[in-house]
Design a protein around this motif. Structure first.
Motif, PDB file in Angstrom:
ATOM      1  N   GLN A 176      27.776 -33.683 -18.748  1.00 48.61           N
ATOM      2  CA  GLN A 176      26.802 -34.345 -17.871  1.00 48.61           C
ATOM      3  C   GLN A 176      26.140 -33.337 -16.929  1.00 48.61           C
ATOM      4  N   GLU A 177      26.906 -32.363 -16.458  1.00 48.41           N
ATOM      5  CA  GLU A 177      26.316 -31.299 -15.632  1.00 48.41           C
ATOM      6  C   GLU A 177      25.229 -30.561 -16.398  1.00 48.41           C
ATOM      7  N   MET A 178      25.485 -30.326 -17.676  1.00 42.36           N
ATOM      8  CA  MET A 178      24.506 -29.630 -18.502  1.00 42.36           C
ATOM      9  C   MET A 178      23.230 -30.455 -18.621  1.00 42.36           C
ATOM     10  N   PHE A 179      23.359 -31.728 -18.958  1.00 38.87           N
ATOM     11  CA  PHE A 179      22.179 -32.558 -19.155  1.00 38.87           C
ATOM     12  C   PHE A 179      21.424 -32.830 -17.846  1.00 38.87           C
ATOM     13  N   HIS A 180      22.102 -32.727 -16.721  1.00 42.03           N
ATOM     14  CA  HIS A 180      21.433 -32.883 -15.419  1.00 42.03           C
ATOM     15  C   HIS A 180      20.982 -31.539 -14.851  1.00 42.03           C
ATOM     16  N   LEU A 181      21.123 -30.468 -15.625  1.00 41.49           N
ATOM     17  CA  LEU A 181      20.742 -29.109 -15.218  1.00 41.49           C
ATOM     18  C   LEU A 181      21.417 -28.696 -13.915  1.00 41.49           C
ATOM     19  N   GLN A 182      22.682 -29.057 -13.761  1.00 40.24           N
ATOM     20  CA  GLN A 182      23.428 -28.760 -12.539  1.00 40.24           C
ATOM     21  C   GLN A 182      24.391 -27.581 -12.697  1.00 40.24           C
ATOM     22  N   SER A 183      24.598 -27.120 -13.923  1.00 39.96           N
ATOM     23  CA  SER A 183      25.572 -26.055 -14.140  1.00 39.96           C
ATOM     24  C   SER A 183      25.172 -25.233 -15.366  1.00 39.96           C
ATOM     25  N   PHE A 184      25.461 -23.942 -15.310  1.00 38.36           N
ATOM     26  CA  PHE A 184      25.169 -23.044 -16.418  1.00 38.36           C
ATOM     27  C   PHE A 184      26.308 -22.990 -17.433  1.00 38.36           C
ATOM     28  N   HIS A 185      27.470 -23.523 -17.104  1.00 33.97           N
ATOM     29  CA  HIS A 185      28.681 -23.374 -17.915  1.00 33.97           C
ATOM     30  C   HIS A 185      28.446 -23.657 -19.401  1.00 33.97           C
ATOM     31  N   MET A 186      27.957 -24.836 -19.714  1.00 31.44           N
ATOM     32  CA  MET A 186      27.779 -25.216 -21.119  1.00 31.44           C
ATOM     33  C   MET A 186      26.689 -24.382 -21.801  1.00 31.44           C
ATOM     34  N   TYR A 187      25.637 -24.063 -21.054  1.00 28.08           N
ATOM     35  CA  TYR A 187      24.583 -23.225 -21.634  1.00 28.08           C
ATOM     36  C   TYR A 187      25.138 -21.847 -21.971  1.00 28.08           C
ATOM     37  N   GLY A 188      26.033 -21.335 -21.131  1.00 27.07           N
ATOM     38  CA  GLY A 188      26.669 -20.050 -21.402  1.00 27.07           C
ATOM     39  C   GLY A 188      27.539 -20.107 -22.651  1.00 27.07           C
ATOM     40  N   VAL A 189      28.295 -21.192 -22.816  1.00 27.37           N
ATOM     41  CA  VAL A 189      29.151 -21.349 -23.995  1.00 27.37           C
ATOM     42  C   VAL A 189      28.295 -21.464 -25.259  1.00 27.37           C
ATOM     43  N   ILE A 190      27.269 -22.312 -25.202  1.00 30.25           N
ATOM     44  CA  ILE A 190      26.393 -22.497 -26.365  1.00 30.25           C
ATOM     45  C   ILE A 190      25.654 -21.204 -26.680  1.00 30.25           C
ATOM     46  N   GLY A 191      25.149 -20.536 -25.641  1.00 31.37           N
ATOM     47  CA  GLY A 191      24.440 -19.265 -25.854  1.00 31.37           C
ATOM     48  C   GLY A 191      25.325 -18.206 -26.479  1.00 31.37           C
ATOM     49  N   SER A 192      26.573 -18.114 -26.023  1.00 34.09           N
ATOM     50  CA  SER A 192      27.476 -17.110 -26.604  1.00 34.09           C
ATOM     51  C   SER A 192      27.803 -17.459 -28.062  1.00 34.09           C
ATOM     52  N   ALA A 193      27.853 -18.760 -28.384  1.00 36.33           N
ATOM     53  CA  ALA A 193      28.089 -19.168 -29.774  1.00 36.33           C
ATOM     54  C   ALA A 193      26.899 -18.793 -30.654  1.00 36.33           C
ATOM     55  N   VAL A 194      25.685 -18.965 -30.135  1.00 35.36           N
ATOM     56  CA  VAL A 194      24.484 -18.596 -30.896  1.00 35.36           C
ATOM     57  C   VAL A 194      24.453 -17.086 -31.143  1.00 35.36           C
ATOM     58  N   VAL A 195      24.729 -16.301 -30.109  1.00 33.59           N
ATOM     59  CA  VAL A 195      24.737 -14.841 -30.254  1.00 33.59           C
ATOM     60  C   VAL A 195      25.818 -14.414 -31.249  1.00 33.59           C
ATOM     61  N   THR A 196      27.001 -15.012 -31.158  1.00 31.45           N
ATOM     62  CA  THR A 196      28.083 -14.698 -32.093  1.00 31.45           C
ATOM     63  C   THR A 196      27.670 -15.040 -33.524  1.00 31.45           C
ATOM     64  N   GLY A 197      27.019 -16.183 -33.707  1.00 29.62           N
ATOM     65  CA  GLY A 197      26.543 -16.580 -35.030  1.00 29.62           C
ATOM     66  C   GLY A 197      25.505 -15.614 -35.576  1.00 29.62           C
ATOM     67  N   LEU A 198      24.556 -15.203 -34.735  1.00 34.66           N
ATOM     68  CA  LEU A 198      23.521 -14.258 -35.166  1.00 34.66           C
ATOM     69  C   LEU A 198      24.133 -12.924 -35.613  1.00 34.66           C
ATOM     70  N   ILE A 199      25.058 -12.428 -34.806  1.00 33.63           N
ATOM     71  CA  ILE A 199      25.710 -11.161 -35.146  1.00 33.63           C
ATOM     72  C   ILE A 199      26.525 -11.318 -36.436  1.00 33.63           C
ATOM     73  N   SER A 200      27.260 -12.405 -36.561  1.00 34.76           N
ATOM     74  CA  SER A 200      28.089 -12.630 -37.752  1.00 34.76           C
ATOM     75  C   SER A 200      27.256 -12.726 -39.018  1.00 34.76           C
ATOM     76  N   VAL A 201      26.159 -13.484 -38.965  1.00 39.05           N
ATOM     77  CA  VAL A 201      25.299 -13.634 -40.151  1.00 39.05           C
ATOM     78  C   VAL A 201      24.663 -12.298 -40.504  1.00 39.05           C
ATOM     79  N   THR A 202      24.238 -11.547 -39.504  1.00 41.50           N
ATOM     80  CA  THR A 202      23.653 -10.229 -39.756  1.00 41.50           C
ATOM     81  C   THR A 202      24.660  -9.313 -40.449  1.00 41.50           C
ATOM     82  N   ILE A 203      25.893  -9.294 -39.978  1.00 41.87           N
ATOM     83  CA  ILE A 203      26.941  -8.455 -40.590  1.00 41.87           C
ATOM     84  C   ILE A 203      27.228  -8.922 -42.012  1.00 41.87           C
ATOM     85  N   ILE A 204      27.319 -10.245 -42.212  1.00 37.51           N
ATOM     86  CA  ILE A 204      27.585 -10.778 -43.556  1.00 37.51           C
ATOM     87  C   ILE A 204      26.490 -10.352 -44.527  1.00 37.51           C
TER      88      ILE A 204
END
Length: 136
Positions: free
Chosen positions: A29-57
């Motif tokens: 709910q904090e994420m959807f109300h733009l009250q906290s960066f926590h979830m955006y940080g988790v999602i962003g790190s997952a996207v970066v990890t996915g990009l790096i993993s696919v590139t290596i694969i």
């Protein structure tokens, strides 16, 4: 017995979800109300990890443990992507859960999420039943 490694990987993933607080309805709910960066940080790190993993694969032509080639098919864009994304987002905002962590939420003791889990399973079944009639 050969799938035991996947069970342990799933359990480890569930523990990570619980400890990182991404199962928390309040964090979502904090994420959807733009009250906290926590979830955006988790999602962003997952996207970066996915990009790096696919590139290596792709770069090193990594294969599965069974020796099979890993291929990532191209997926064309359609207006169904927009409808599906909106439906997914509305469901996520209303329930405080996306489909991935539903099992972990139930396992963590949020038994009310069993309703969301059953609804997700039912929705997947309905989609499979009417898929041929939908625009793709």
């Amino acid at each position: 017995m050969k799938n035991i490694k996947y069970t342990f990987a799933g359990m480890l993933f569930g523990i990570v979800l619980v400890k990182s607080q991404v199962l928390s309805w309040f964090r979502i709910q904090e994420m959807f109300h733009l009250q906290s960066f926590h979830m955006y940080g988790v999602i962003g790190s997952a996207v970066v990890t996915g990009l790096i993993s696919v590139t290596i694969i792709k770069k090193f032509k990594i294969r599965t443990f069974g020796g099979e080639e890993i291929t990532i098919p191209k997926k064309p864009f359609s207006k169904g992507n927009i409808y599906g994304g909106l439906l997914f987002g509305f469901g996520w905002a209303l329930t405080g859960a996306c489909p991935g962590p539903l099992f972990a939420q139930v396992g963590a003791g949020f038994t009310v999420m069993a309703v969301a889990l059953l609804s997700a399973i039912l929705g997947t079944w309905v989609y499979g039943a009417v898929r041929e009639k939908l625009p793709h």
